[in-house]
Design a protein around this motif. Structure first.
Motif, PDB file in Angstrom:
ATOM      1  N   LYS A   1      19.498 -29.310  18.748  1.00 50.84           N
ATOM      2  CA  LYS A   1      19.778 -30.403  17.634  1.00 50.84           C
ATOM      3  C   LYS A   1      18.449 -30.366  17.085  1.00 50.84           C
ATOM      4  CE  LYS A   1      21.307 -34.873  16.589  1.00 50.84           C
ATOM      5  NZ  LYS A   1      20.408 -35.103  15.641  1.00 50.84           N
ATOM      6  N   VAL A   2      17.395 -30.789  17.765  1.00 45.23           N
ATOM      7  CA  VAL A   2      16.171 -31.024  16.991  1.00 45.23           C
ATOM      8  C   VAL A   2      15.490 -29.676  16.315  1.00 45.23           C
ATOM      9  CG1 VAL A   2      13.663 -31.350  17.815  1.00 45.23           C
ATOM     10  CG2 VAL A   2      15.586 -32.691  19.068  1.00 45.23           C
ATOM     11  N   GLN A   3      15.971 -28.266  17.015  1.00 42.07           N
ATOM     12  CA  GLN A   3      15.644 -27.225  16.258  1.00 42.07           C
ATOM     13  C   GLN A   3      16.220 -27.056  14.703  1.00 42.07           C
ATOM     14  OE1 GLN A   3      16.104 -24.147  19.120  1.00 42.07           O
ATOM     15  NE2 GLN A   3      14.642 -22.933  18.132  1.00 42.07           N
TER      16      GLN A   3
ATOM     17  N   ILE B   1      13.131 -34.761  24.968  1.00 36.85           N
ATOM     18  CA  ILE B   1      13.553 -33.581  25.462  1.00 36.85           C
ATOM     19  C   ILE B   1      13.228 -33.414  27.014  1.00 36.85           C
ATOM     20  CG2 ILE B   1      13.070 -31.002  25.285  1.00 36.85           C
ATOM     21  CD1 ILE B   1      13.380 -31.528  22.410  1.00 36.85           C
ATOM     22  N   THR B   2      11.989 -33.698  27.303  1.00 40.47           N
ATOM     23  CA  THR B   2      11.548 -33.423  28.508  1.00 40.47           C
ATOM     24  C   THR B   2      12.379 -34.519  29.405  1.00 40.47           C
ATOM     25  OG1 THR B   2       9.728 -35.110  28.175  1.00 40.47           O
ATOM     26  CG2 THR B   2       9.187 -32.794  28.038  1.00 40.47           C
ATOM     27  N   ARG B   3      12.946 -35.535  29.076  1.00 37.69           N
ATOM     28  CA  ARG B   3      13.667 -36.327  29.749  1.00 37.69           C
ATOM     29  C   ARG B   3      15.113 -36.609  30.020  1.00 37.69           C
ATOM     30  NH1 ARG B   3      10.762 -41.708  28.097  1.00 37.69           N
ATOM     31  NH2 ARG B   3      10.558 -40.781  25.855  1.00 37.69           N
TER      32      ARG B   3
ATOM     33  N   ARG C   1      22.590 -31.495  28.489  1.00 41.19           N
ATOM     34  CA  ARG C   1      22.045 -32.230  27.594  1.00 41.19           C
ATOM     35  C   ARG C   1      20.897 -32.033  26.979  1.00 41.19           C
ATOM     36  NH1 ARG C   1      26.550 -34.833  25.842  1.00 41.19           N
ATOM     37  NH2 ARG C   1      27.871 -35.459  27.418  1.00 41.19           N
ATOM     38  N   LYS C   2      19.894 -31.331  27.926  1.00 43.44           N
ATOM     39  CA  LYS C   2      18.589 -30.899  27.421  1.00 43.44           C
ATOM     40  C   LYS C   2      19.012 -29.868  26.529  1.00 43.44           C
ATOM     41  CE  LYS C   2      14.418 -29.663  29.465  1.00 43.44           C
ATOM     42  NZ  LYS C   2      13.364 -30.346  30.092  1.00 43.44           N
ATOM     43  N   ALA C   3      19.744 -28.729  26.992  1.00 41.90           N
ATOM     44  CA  ALA C   3      20.012 -27.611  25.896  1.00 41.90           C
ATOM     45  C   ALA C   3      20.480 -28.086  24.547  1.00 41.90           C
ATOM     46  CB  ALA C   3      20.841 -26.733  26.602  1.00 41.90           C
TER      47      ALA C   3
END
Ligand code: FAQ
Length: 333
Positions: A90-92, A75-77, A83-85
């Motif tokens: 997705k992880v959520q 997520i941080t990279r 793509r981060k959003a």
């Protein structure tokens, strides 16, 4: 400690001697299953049916929760804000799936705390796939494409599972997994069509590493799957491990051509007679090693989960204190 042997309680021993009343209840239960009716939480069910469901649903819930870790790692990279959003969402979503599934399992009489304790003690299984590392950004797209793709293939039939609370949870989960699979494919397609030679090589390398573990996700071959026959009889499983694996391979082999990647199996070939792809031997020794606790990331995954649980204790305590306060206020009003 890190073996994933499932042992959430004493092993079920099916009663040989049953009362006439119990035999009648079981006869009615079997008739319902045969008629394709759903079983609700309040309905009578054989103890073995309840335990089988609990085993599968808790394993599924744990997979969603542990499955957040390999992707959370990026997520941080993530390379762009977009793509981060997407990855955050997705992880959520995976966290949400875990919660629906724990709730479905709780209707069978085991609390979420008990299930989480079993996971943290290394007694409960979760999917083998999440014990592999995410080494590059291309692994994230590949997880979406292959891992979510395999998950959907396996989970769509569970929307028709005979146990209604599980089936209902699966309908929503499958809709979200379908978005996950597409975003993974899209992310890889962008790299393959517009990327540098290094980015394309990164995608191919990720696909090479994730292919075999993904097709292992469907579980052992049918003739070595101790739970399949009863699971199918009860309508918990609708399609066998091998049949789902074959469907996944057939679908994915075509998608790989669109992406412009090769799949790392020299024996993968369309068989006109079978109307399916033939494929090479699966390394079942590796699968059992990973399930048994000795995969590349088993120890790390479990340690991370336990740490997150311990560090989140104050949040759970605060939420409970708040709920108690609200309840007291309501009573006083
Ligand atoms: N990993 O007799 P069978 C996801 C165990 S969610 C570890 O064939 P069964 C979302 C099995 O439990 C992915 N263990 O068992 C996502 C049994 O041991 P037990 C998870 C495995 O239950 C995406 C033993 O081997 N999905 O990916 C595995 O009839 C991206 C003998 O096997 C589900 O859990 C394995 N791969 O069939 C999240 C779906 N395979 O329990 C984040 C629901 C087998 O007797 C990012 N589950 N084992 O000690 C199922 O459909 C079934 O449970 C199977 C196994 C098909 C997994």
């Amino acid at each position: 400690m890190y073996t994933q042997a499932m042992d959430t309680g004493p092993k079920e021993e099916r009663k040989v001697v049953r009362s006439a009343e119990e035999a009648e209840l079981e006869r009615r239960f079997d008739a319902k299953i045969d008629a394709g009716d759903f079983i609700e939480a309040k309905d009578w069910m054989p103890e073995h049916y309840r335990k089988t469901l609990l085993r599968q649903i808790s394993q599924h819930a744990h997979s969603e929760i542990v499955g957040m870790l390999p992707e959370g790692n990026w997520i941080t990279r993530a390379p762009t804000l977009k793509r981060k959003a997407i990855l955050l969402a997705k992880v959520q979503d995976e966290g949400g799936h875990g919660l629906y599934l724990y709730a479905a399992a709780e209707t069978l009489g085991t609390s979420r705390d008990q299930m989480v304790d079993a996971l943290h003690a290394g007694k409960a299984k979760y999917s083998s796939i999440f014990n592999y590392p995410t080494l590059t950004w291309a692994d994230i797209g590949t997880i979406g494409w292959l891992v979510d793709g395999a998950a959907i293939m396996n989970q769509v039939p569970i929307c028709r599972c005979s146990y209604a609370p599980y089936a209902r949870a699966m309908i929503r989960i499958c809709r979200e997994e379908s978005f996950h699979q597409r975003q993974g494919f899209d992310s890889l397609l962008v790299m393959m069509r517009e990327g540098t030679p290094e980015q394309k090589a990164m995608v191919q390398d990720a696909v090479n590493r994730w292919w075999w573990p993904s097709i292992m996700m469907f579980g052992p071959p049918d003739d070595q799957s101790p739970n399949s026959a009863q699971g199918m009889r009860w309508g918990i499983k609708r399609i066998s491990n091998d049949t789902l694996r074959q469907k996944f391979i057939d679908a994915t082999a075509e998608q790989a051509k669109v992406l412009g990647v090769t799949l790392p199996d020299p024996l993968l070939k369309w068989n006109d007679e079978r109307q399916h792809h033939d494929f090479g031997p699966i390394d079942w020794a590796e699968f059992w090693r990973v399930v048994g606790g000795d995969g590349p990331c088993n120890r790390d995954r479990l340690a991370t989960r336990v740490r997150a649980w311990d560090e989140g204790a104050w949040v759970r305590e605060a939420a409970l204190a708040h709920a108690r306060k609200q309840a007291t206020k309501k009573e006083a009003a």
